[in-house]
Design an enzyme around this catalytic site. Structure first.
Site, PDB file in Angstrom:
ATOM      1  N   TYR A   1       0.733   5.681  -6.442  1.00 38.66           N
ATOM      2  CA  TYR A   1      -0.664   6.089  -6.336  1.00 38.66           C
ATOM      3  C   TYR A   1      -0.861   7.588  -6.550  1.00 38.66           C
ATOM      4  O   TYR A   1      -1.981   8.077  -6.608  1.00 38.66           O
ATOM      5  CB  TYR A   1      -1.280   5.632  -5.005  1.00 38.66           C
ATOM      6  CG  TYR A   1      -2.019   4.335  -5.163  1.00 38.66           C
ATOM      7  CD1 TYR A   1      -1.407   3.258  -5.808  1.00 38.66           C
ATOM      8  CD2 TYR A   1      -3.316   4.165  -4.707  1.00 38.66           C
ATOM      9  CE1 TYR A   1      -2.061   2.061  -5.974  1.00 38.66           C
ATOM     10  CE2 TYR A   1      -3.974   2.964  -4.878  1.00 38.66           C
ATOM     11  CZ  TYR A   1      -3.352   1.919  -5.511  1.00 38.66           C
ATOM     12  OH  TYR A   1      -4.002   0.733  -5.676  1.00 38.66           O
TER      13      TYR A   1
ATOM     14  N   ASP B   1      10.009  -9.480  -2.808  1.00 38.74           N
ATOM     15  CA  ASP B   1       9.779 -10.853  -3.302  1.00 38.74           C
ATOM     16  C   ASP B   1      10.056 -11.876  -2.201  1.00 38.74           C
ATOM     17  O   ASP B   1       9.308 -12.848  -2.032  1.00 38.74           O
ATOM     18  CB  ASP B   1      10.592 -11.150  -4.571  1.00 38.74           C
ATOM     19  CG  ASP B   1      11.967 -10.530  -4.567  1.00 38.74           C
ATOM     20  OD1 ASP B   1      12.167  -9.544  -3.841  1.00 38.74           O
ATOM     21  OD2 ASP B   1      12.853 -11.031  -5.270  1.00 38.74           O
TER      22      ASP B   1
ATOM     23  N   LYS C   1      11.750  -2.850  -2.209  1.00 37.18           N
ATOM     24  CA  LYS C   1      12.474  -3.472  -3.322  1.00 37.18           C
ATOM     25  C   LYS C   1      13.722  -2.615  -3.584  1.00 37.18           C
ATOM     26  O   LYS C   1      14.008  -2.190  -4.709  1.00 37.18           O
ATOM     27  CB  LYS C   1      11.530  -3.538  -4.545  1.00 37.18           C
ATOM     28  CG  LYS C   1      12.043  -4.325  -5.713  1.00 37.18           C
ATOM     29  CD  LYS C   1      12.033  -5.814  -5.523  1.00 37.18           C
ATOM     30  CE  LYS C   1      12.664  -6.516  -6.714  1.00 37.18           C
ATOM     31  NZ  LYS C   1      12.981  -7.920  -6.457  1.00 37.18           N
TER      32      LYS C   1
ATOM     33  N   ASP D   1      -0.054  -2.771  -1.136  1.00 32.31           N
ATOM     34  CA  ASP D   1      -1.281  -3.122  -1.837  1.00 32.31           C
ATOM     35  C   ASP D   1      -1.278  -4.620  -2.166  1.00 32.31           C
ATOM     36  O   ASP D   1      -2.200  -5.367  -1.800  1.00 32.31           O
ATOM     37  CB  ASP D   1      -1.335  -2.286  -3.119  1.00 32.31           C
ATOM     38  CG  ASP D   1      -2.669  -2.385  -3.817  1.00 32.31           C
ATOM     39  OD1 ASP D   1      -3.640  -2.793  -3.183  1.00 32.31           O
ATOM     40  OD2 ASP D   1      -2.736  -2.050  -5.015  1.00 32.31           O
TER      41      ASP D   1
END
Ligand code: NAP
Length: 392
Positions: free
Chosen positions: A136, A257, A203, A281
């Site tokens: 962002y 995930d 991740k 998000d």
């Protein structure tokens, strides 16, 4: 003597004025009914977005930031992202300029709201999403631009990294300071609100030095600063034979995930989530959908001494001025604001009355259209029914 607090508000664009009018009615009613004049709110309008542009010829003015800093908080409706206005997004600008580094989104199910899963009531989670770091920051360059070409050349020359020359380039910085302050806030929240666990979502298996570092820094904060109050999930098994020691908060981590599967399949195992910007998000919208959607998704952007409360949804311009949409998300954001102020009775009164209203099938179009035989009420009627259902 009565305690009076001044709260600045931004009405917002599109459906903003509709949901603000309805929400203000509810806020005033709860304060009046609970504190009976002993506590009062004075609302002070401040400007951003279209109304600001009409009044001052600018989408955002310095005065708005000053007022939020002065009073330490504000509540806002959604804002249109101006096209060619010099801002990537007014919301992002407000968050970054005021250092509102934690986007806090509680997600739970309200009885009576249709949801796409069998047991939406098992979802009760508060997401802490980092607001000021990661993608962002918007550091990116278009394919073939001078900058992208220069970076591709630099990487090739200095690090022998070969990148297709037709690539766009984005940079993903994640800092120890920013990650730790977000995770610290999430753990503090879990302690103060008796939540059983905090999950770091990352991740890190692929992005080791950004998302992987987020996880590493998370465990460091937890162990160094809250060592007597937490236990890691690993320790539960290696030291405590799978049994969580009494009054300890479990700190665990999940790869992004896997987390999307877990929250669908085993939602009861998650109560607080701390996530970097992009993961947070995606995750907050997905979990909100799991319990029935946007109309009831509150949020707050919180820094060290400042907080701005706002609904998760946008300006839904096609419904502007129709007194039609669900004001629930802004109303619940107000309830978070009263909690933040320590006016917990006023907050609880709102939530109970809203629960009662929805379970008696008084609902706006977005929920009513999913239930056979239920006629929708208007935005303002929904707010009035919430007030009728409040304790006196
Ligand atoms: P949106 O305004 O959230 O609207 C998308 C759809 O969500 C609406 O058409 C409506 O669905 C439903 N919806 C949203 N709010 C609702 C409410 N209160 N009650 C019932 N249904 C509601 O998303 P968007 O159309 O992508 O964005 C429009 C503008 O908002 C853009 O300029 C965007 O930048 C801005 N935005 C601002 C914020 C913010 O200020 N925090 C956040 C997100 C987006 P149906 O059509 O199915 O009825």
């Amino acid at each position: 003597m009565s305690e009076k607090i001044i709260i600045p508000f931004i009405e917002g664009d599109g459906i903003g004025p509709d949901i603000w009018r309805a929400s203000k009615m509810v806020f005033d009613a709860t304060v009046e009914k609970i504190y009976k004049g002993k506590r009062e709110v004075e609302w002070k309008e401040i400007y951003a977005g279209e109304k600001c542009y009409k009044k001052y010829g600018k989408w955002l003015i310095e005065e708005t930031f000053k007022e939020i800093q002065k009073y330490g908080l504000a509540i806002k409706g959604p804002l249109t992202t101006p096209i060619g206005g010099g801002f990537r997004s007014l919301n992002v600008t407000i968050r970054q300029q005021l250092g509102l580094y934690a986007c806090v989104r509680p997600v739970r199910h309200f009885s009576g709201v249709p949801a796409p899963v069998k047991n939406p009531e098992f979802v009760d989670v508060v997401i802490f999403r980092e607001n000021t770091d990661d993608i962002y920051l918007g550091i990116e360059w278009e394919a073939y631009s001078k900058e992208a070409t220069k970076i591709i050349g630099f990487l090739s020359k200095e690090f022998k990294i070969s990148i297709n020359e037709d690539s766009g380039i984005g940079i993903k910085p994640m800092s120890e300071f920013k990650s730790k302050r977000l995770i610290r806030k999430a753990i503090k929240y879990a302690i103060e609100n008796n939540k059983p666990n905090v999950t770091l979502v990352h991740k890190g298996n692929i992005m080791k030095y950004t998302e992987g570092a987020f996880k590493k820094w998370g465990y460091e904060v937890a162990q160094k600063e809250f060592g007597d109050k937490i236990v890691t999930e690993d320790e539960v098994y290696t030291t405590y034979k799978g049994k969580v020691p009494l009054n300890k908060i479990i700190i665990k981590d999940r790869i992004t995930d896997a987390m999307f599967q877990q929250i669908l399949l085993r939602p009861k195992e998650y109560s607080v989530i701390a996530a970097p910007n992009l993961n947070g998000d995606y995750l907050s919208d997905a979990i909100l959908a799991q319990v029935g959607g946007l109309g009831l998704g509150p949020g707050a952007n919180i820094g060290d001494n400042i907080a701005v409360f706002e609904a998760t949804h946008g300006t839904a311009p096609k419904y502007a001025g129709m007194d039609k949409v669900n004001p629930g998300a802004l109303i619940l954001s107000g309830s978070m604001m009263f909690d933040y102020l320590g006016w917990t009775e006023a907050s609880r009164n709102i939530v109970h009355a809203l629960e009662k209203t929805i379970s008696s099938e008084v609902m706006t179009y977005d929920i009513a259209r999913q239930i056979k035989g239920v006629a929708p009420v208007k935005c303002s009627e929904f707010a009035k029914e919430i007030i009728r259902n409040m304790e006196n």
